[in-house]
Design an enzyme around this catalytic site. Sequence first.
Site, mmCIF file in Angstrom:
data_model
loop_
_atom_site.group_PDB
_atom_site.id
_atom_site.type_symbol
_atom_site.label_atom_id
_atom_site.label_comp_id
_atom_site.label_asym_id
_atom_site.label_seq_id
_atom_site.Cartn_x
_atom_site.Cartn_y
_atom_site.Cartn_z
ATOM 1 N N THR A 12 0.828 -1.222 0.000
ATOM 2 C CA THR A 12 0.000 0.000 0.000
ATOM 3 C C THR A 12 0.856 1.263 0.000
ATOM 4 O O THR A 12 0.445 2.298 -0.519
ATOM 5 C CB THR A 12 -0.934 -0.029 1.234
ATOM 6 O OG1 THR A 12 -1.831 -1.128 1.068
ATOM 7 C CG2 THR A 12 -1.740 1.243 1.388
ATOM 8 N N THR A 89 1.509 -4.823 3.907
ATOM 9 C CA THR A 89 1.387 -5.214 5.314
ATOM 10 C C THR A 89 0.723 -6.583 5.501
ATOM 11 O O THR A 89 0.863 -7.195 6.552
ATOM 12 C CB THR A 89 0.611 -4.151 6.121
ATOM 13 O OG1 THR A 89 -0.705 -4.042 5.585
ATOM 14 C CG2 THR A 89 1.316 -2.813 6.083
HETATM 15 N N1 ASP Z 1 -3.138 -5.282 0.710
HETATM 16 C C1 ASP Z 1 -1.968 -4.480 0.951
HETATM 17 C C2 ASP Z 1 -0.725 -5.309 0.749
HETATM 18 O O1 ASP Z 1 -0.423 -6.112 1.619
HETATM 19 C C3 ASP Z 1 -2.021 -3.951 2.324
HETATM 20 C C4 ASP Z 1 -0.872 -3.082 2.721
HETATM 21 O O2 ASP Z 1 0.168 -2.997 2.106
HETATM 22 O O3 ASP Z 1 -1.025 -2.443 3.774
HETATM 23 O O4 ASP Z 1 -0.063 -5.154 -0.239
#
Ligand code: ASP
Length: 334
Positions: A12, A89
């Site tokens: 993200t 994440t």
């Molecule tokens: N869905 C995203 C990912 O893991 C969530 C994030 O990066 O916070 O790429």
Amino acid sequence: MKKIIVIFNGGTISMKVDPKIKAAVPSLTGEEIMHMVTGIEKHAEVISYNFSSFPSPHMTLEKMMELRAFTLKVIQDDQPDGVVITHGTDTLEETAFLFDLTIDTEIPIVFTGAMRSGSELGYDGPSNLAQSIVTASSKESRNRGVLVCLNGELNAAQEVTKTNSLSLNAFRTPTFGPLGIVDNNRVIYYRSNDIRQVHDIDHLVSNVELVKTVAGMDSSYLKFLVDKGTKGIVIEAFGRGNVPPQMVEGIRYALSQKVHVVIVSRCYEGRVFGSYGYEGGGKHLRNMGVIFGDALPGQKARIKLMVALSIYDDPEDVREWFEKDLYLEDSDNA
Ligand code: ASP
């Protein structure tokens, strides 16, 4: 001036909302993100690499190993004082733990990401990145294993888990709390994490599955996994490490086929132990030959079992390495 490498690896932190889809997609380059990290040149000389821009649900074990090889190469070639790696994440804790278990280096390796995309108010990417660079530059961060830095909190890769699907302080260490904080560019550690396992690997045995125990569960899924040739099974059991009696047959079958079985708890906090002697209780399973996984969540115990199976063949060696410093050898004490 400290030399810090930043490896951009998607998530993200590199996303913006696409007006047509009305949802976040990969769009920001490492250079674009670094432009928002103002004032960092006072703290470190930063060298950036764009490794990938994929969302972390697209992370695979092969890509983890490629990222690991890339990280080792830049450490070797650039001789930095620290490394920061961005990561989505969703699976960050799995990659960070794999690195913690398999990269033996004194220099800090810090994983970071963002809970809000570049299109949202309060985009946390640049501040998380700045705090991670400061952390990687700090001599206090050396010899602490791989770190995870988001929201000004420093957690050990070994201990941290994503606890919330949307809040900025999603990354937490159940029971013990963070190792430290980053406050106004000052890195402060309040405690250390002394129980760590590190072993170099040249390949990863990825054929390890995760099963979550639910009330009334039977052995059919376990038998299916054994028959399809899995090398290891992590079971997220109830409470202290107990399963329904109907699952015992499946566990016995797995062990008889030389499939390694690790028991962890589906509880958010606390570790497994041989407290209960009834059929399917932790002590009963222990006597059958399962490995205990301490307080690891299933997804991280799976990574640790993969690493153990990449180093050792013999079941006793696998158990010994997996449980080192966590359980006494004598099974009466586990
Ligand atoms: N869905 C995203 C990912 O893991 C969530 C994030 O990066 O916070 O790429």
